[in-house]
Design a protein around this motif. Structure first.
Motif, PDB file in Angstrom:
ATOM      1  N   UNK A 105      -9.888 -16.576 -21.528  1.00  0.00           N
ATOM      2  CA  UNK A 105      -9.514 -18.284 -21.833  1.00  0.00           C
ATOM      3  C   UNK A 105      -9.462 -18.642 -20.622  1.00  0.00           C
ATOM      4  N   UNK A 106      -9.366 -18.912 -19.093  1.00  0.00           N
ATOM      5  CA  UNK A 106      -9.220 -19.499 -17.966  1.00  0.00           C
ATOM      6  C   UNK A 106     -10.271 -19.332 -18.448  1.00  0.00           C
ATOM      7  N   UNK A 107     -11.252 -18.060 -18.429  1.00  0.00           N
ATOM      8  CA  UNK A 107     -12.976 -18.020 -17.951  1.00  0.00           C
ATOM      9  C   UNK A 107     -13.629 -19.172 -18.512  1.00  0.00           C
ATOM     10  N   UNK A 108     -13.118 -19.264 -19.797  1.00  0.00           N
ATOM     11  CA  UNK A 108     -13.691 -19.940 -20.823  1.00  0.00           C
ATOM     12  C   UNK A 108     -13.463 -21.459 -20.470  1.00  0.00           C
ATOM     13  N   UNK A 157     -16.580  -8.201 -20.064  1.00  0.00           N
ATOM     14  CA  UNK A 157     -17.192  -7.495 -19.284  1.00  0.00           C
ATOM     15  C   UNK A 157     -17.829  -9.273 -18.304  1.00  0.00           C
ATOM     16  N   UNK A 158     -16.967  -9.749 -18.388  1.00  0.00           N
ATOM     17  CA  UNK A 158     -17.326 -10.770 -17.826  1.00  0.00           C
ATOM     18  C   UNK A 158     -15.420 -11.691 -16.784  1.00  0.00           C
ATOM     19  N   UNK A 159     -14.646 -11.024 -17.500  1.00  0.00           N
ATOM     20  CA  UNK A 159     -13.552 -11.232 -17.894  1.00  0.00           C
ATOM     21  C   UNK A 159     -12.085 -10.464 -17.455  1.00  0.00           C
ATOM     22  N   UNK A 160     -13.043  -9.674 -17.817  1.00  0.00           N
ATOM     23  CA  UNK A 160     -12.107  -8.551 -18.171  1.00  0.00           C
ATOM     24  C   UNK A 160     -10.530  -7.640 -17.157  1.00  0.00           C
ATOM     25  N   UNK A 161      -9.445  -7.997 -17.795  1.00  0.00           N
ATOM     26  CA  UNK A 161      -8.365  -7.677 -16.860  1.00  0.00           C
ATOM     27  C   UNK A 161      -8.039  -6.324 -15.947  1.00  0.00           C
ATOM     28  N   UNK A 162      -8.838  -5.440 -16.948  1.00  0.00           N
ATOM     29  CA  UNK A 162      -8.506  -3.771 -16.503  1.00  0.00           C
ATOM     30  C   UNK A 162      -9.392  -3.605 -15.240  1.00  0.00           C
ATOM     31  N   UNK A 163      -9.111  -3.791 -14.126  1.00  0.00           N
ATOM     32  CA  UNK A 163     -10.125  -3.226 -12.839  1.00  0.00           C
ATOM     33  C   UNK A 163     -10.321  -2.473 -12.959  1.00  0.00           C
ATOM     34  N   UNK A 164      -9.023  -1.342 -12.124  1.00  0.00           N
ATOM     35  CA  UNK A 164      -8.794  -0.382 -12.291  1.00  0.00           C
ATOM     36  C   UNK A 164      -8.729   0.683 -12.797  1.00  0.00           C
ATOM     37  N   UNK A 165      -9.636   1.865 -12.863  1.00  0.00           N
ATOM     38  CA  UNK A 165      -9.405   3.308 -13.280  1.00  0.00           C
ATOM     39  C   UNK A 165      -9.608   4.524 -12.246  1.00  0.00           C
ATOM     40  N   UNK A 166      -8.539   5.375 -11.804  1.00  0.00           N
ATOM     41  CA  UNK A 166      -8.869   6.237 -11.018  1.00  0.00           C
ATOM     42  C   UNK A 166      -8.277   7.523 -11.853  1.00  0.00           C
ATOM     43  N   UNK A 215     -10.538   9.171  -6.392  1.00  0.00           N
ATOM     44  CA  UNK A 215     -11.782   8.190  -6.588  1.00  0.00           C
ATOM     45  C   UNK A 215     -11.552   7.128  -7.831  1.00  0.00           C
ATOM     46  N   UNK A 216     -10.945   5.215  -6.569  1.00  0.00           N
ATOM     47  CA  UNK A 216     -10.626   4.431  -7.543  1.00  0.00           C
ATOM     48  C   UNK A 216     -11.851   3.868  -8.209  1.00  0.00           C
ATOM     49  N   UNK A 217     -12.423   3.666  -9.759  1.00  0.00           N
ATOM     50  CA  UNK A 217     -13.317   2.881 -10.072  1.00  0.00           C
ATOM     51  C   UNK A 217     -12.856   1.271 -10.457  1.00  0.00           C
ATOM     52  N   UNK A 218     -13.559   0.665  -9.498  1.00  0.00           N
ATOM     53  CA  UNK A 218     -12.989  -0.978 -10.028  1.00  0.00           C
ATOM     54  C   UNK A 218     -14.393  -1.899 -10.592  1.00  0.00           C
ATOM     55  N   UNK A 219     -13.571  -1.433 -12.234  1.00  0.00           N
ATOM     56  CA  UNK A 219     -14.709  -1.464 -12.755  1.00  0.00           C
ATOM     57  C   UNK A 219     -14.875  -3.047 -13.099  1.00  0.00           C
ATOM     58  N   UNK A 220     -14.082  -4.445 -12.311  1.00  0.00           N
ATOM     59  CA  UNK A 220     -14.709  -5.640 -12.560  1.00  0.00           C
ATOM     60  C   UNK A 220     -16.152  -6.023 -11.374  1.00  0.00           C
ATOM     61  N   UNK A 221     -15.653  -4.764 -10.825  1.00  0.00           N
ATOM     62  CA  UNK A 221     -16.824  -4.570  -9.425  1.00  0.00           C
ATOM     63  C   UNK A 221     -18.316  -4.125 -10.008  1.00  0.00           C
ATOM     64  N   UNK A 231     -15.557  -1.967 -19.519  1.00  0.00           N
ATOM     65  CA  UNK A 231     -14.329  -3.142 -19.787  1.00  0.00           C
ATOM     66  C   UNK A 231     -13.660  -2.410 -20.399  1.00  0.00           C
ATOM     67  N   UNK A 232     -14.175  -1.726 -21.664  1.00  0.00           N
ATOM     68  CA  UNK A 232     -13.310  -0.820 -22.762  1.00  0.00           C
ATOM     69  C   UNK A 232     -13.449   0.665 -21.902  1.00  0.00           C
ATOM     70  N   UNK A 233     -13.977   1.122 -20.805  1.00  0.00           N
ATOM     71  CA  UNK A 233     -14.007   2.374 -20.121  1.00  0.00           C
ATOM     72  C   UNK A 233     -15.513   3.004 -20.593  1.00  0.00           C
ATOM     73  N   UNK A 234     -15.549   3.989 -19.975  1.00  0.00           N
ATOM     74  CA  UNK A 234     -16.547   4.871 -20.843  1.00  0.00           C
ATOM     75  C   UNK A 234     -15.976   6.468 -20.909  1.00  0.00           C
ATOM     76  N   UNK A 235     -16.529   7.352 -21.353  1.00  0.00           N
ATOM     77  CA  UNK A 235     -16.656   8.822 -21.207  1.00  0.00           C
ATOM     78  C   UNK A 235     -14.929   9.308 -22.378  1.00  0.00           C
TER      79      UNK A 235
END
Length: 381
Positions: A240-243, A265-274, A294-300, A325-329
């Motif tokens: 909503x903030x993005x919109x 894709x544009x505004x997911x709150x989940x930014x890091x998966x390690x 290894x820390x994956x910055x999903x927002x990036x 945004x929903x991960x993979x694998x």
């Protein structure tokens, strides 16, 4: 590491918009070593995609690299195949046992009720009036468990998310462990309670036959409750903030799955998966040693120009849209379908009913790098 460091992400401006920092890191290397936390920072899409999918080389179960893991933390979230496969399949059965059509009707009714309470106000806090109570309602209805008091649950859930940032804020680790224990006690009550037929009743009944240990099932139900609530409620707020930062004349209702996925894709709150590296390997041209993080910055990664045209623009008809945004694998988000339904209902309803809604003030961000959130987001309909 010259330039912006990992600590820069805790600045309030970066918590609202970390992408300038992500772009700086990406410009140096999509796989960049951070001596501050002794981990690799992955900002490239293909590199993040590879590490998320490759459970042989990059593990979620840190016992595989010699790290002791308390039994209370062994769950759907922390196990790797083949143990993970058994609990994941059981949880997928749970989703099939849930009445998703009834859940959608319930979400719509709860949203209408909440909007009726705030409609006449000059402004209201979207976080505490809509996002959090609506998502908690949806997750408990999905699970088929008794109502959970928000005043008790929500602070504990936020404390668990704070604990995910313990590499940056060590003082958050022990409170996070305690909060997990308190949620675990709540989930334990479900095992012996007479529950209606649905998600939790089904997985509890089927666990032994499916080869899933009681403790792992218990921990996994806690994860679904807490992570489902946090991810969905924080996405409603971030989305909503993005919109609302888009001028009303240029907005459109996000009322279909294609548009919702672009907002993810544009505004997911989940930014890091390690993950931990299981064996010496090469990723993005860098030598990764066994045991390194290894820390994956999903927002990036979701704005990598190699993977997305005009990555900093929201294109509501973007297709294909292979966002992370929903991960993979193996550990891709189990509840992606339900999260998409919640978002489509909320953003679609708001977009159609209140096309001129606006922000009243800049939000107050929570100090979370892993999963972005806000203390409050004041909105006028």
């Amino acid at each position: 590491m010259a330039g912006a460091t990992i600590w820069s992400l805790l600045e309030p401006s970066a918590l609202l918009d970390p992408h300038p920092i992500y772009r700086e890191w990406y410009g140096r290397s999509p796989v960049l070593w951070s001596p501050e936390i002794e981990a690799w920072l992955i900002t490239g899409y293909e590199e993040a995609f590879t590490a998320l999918r490759d459970a042989e080389r990059f593990c979620q179960d840190w016992r595989r690299v010699g790290v002791d893991t308390p039994a209370s933390l062994l769950s759907l979230q922390t196990l790797d195949p083949p143990e993970h496969t058994r609990i994941r399949h059981l949880m997928l059965e749970g989703f099939k046992a849930a009445d998703l059509e009834a859940l959608e009707h319930s979400i719509r009714a709860a949203l209408d009720e909440s909007l009726a309470e705030v409609e006449g106000a000059d402004d209201f806090d979207f976080v505490t009036k809509i996002a959090e109570p609506l998502t908690l309602h949806a997750v408990t209805r999905l699970l088929g468990v008794p109502h959970v008091a928000p005043d008790w649950f929500v602070p504990r859930s936020h404390t668990i998310v704070d604990g995910m940032d313990s590499s940056l804020r060590p003082e958050c680790y022990e409170p996070g462990v305690q909060a997990r224990a308190e949620l675990s006690a709540l989930v334990g009550e479900w095992f012996d309670a007479p529950l209606p037929e649905g998600f939790t009743a089904h997985v509890v009944r089927r666990a032994k036959e499916a080869g899933v240990e009681r403790d792992v099932l218990h921990n996994s139900l806690r994860v679904v409750l807490q992570a489902g609530f946090q991810t969905a409620s924080r996405f409603l707020t971030a989305g909503l903030y993005a919109l609302l930062r888009i001028p009303p004349e240029l907005r459109r209702p996000v009322d279909n799955d294609l548009a919702v996925n672009e907002l993810v894709r544009f505004a997911s709150p989940v930014h890091v998966e390690s993950r931990a590296c299981v064996e010496d390997t090469v990723l993005g041209g860098q030598q990764i040693r066994k045991g390194q993080i290894v820390s994956m910055f999903l927002g990036a990664a979701n704005r990598d120009p190699r993977a997305f045209d005009a990555p900093d623009a929201a294109r509501w008809d973007r297709t294909p849209n292979r966002h992370l945004g929903f991960g993979r694998g193996p550990h891709a988000c189990l509840g992606a379908q339900v999260a998409t339904v919640i978002a489509r209902i909320v953003f679609g309803t708001l977009g159609h009913r209140y096309p001129n809604a606006r922000l009243v003030a800049e939000p107050h961000p929570r100090p979370n790098v892993t999963e972005h959130g806000m203390f409050e987001l004041h909105v006028a309909l």
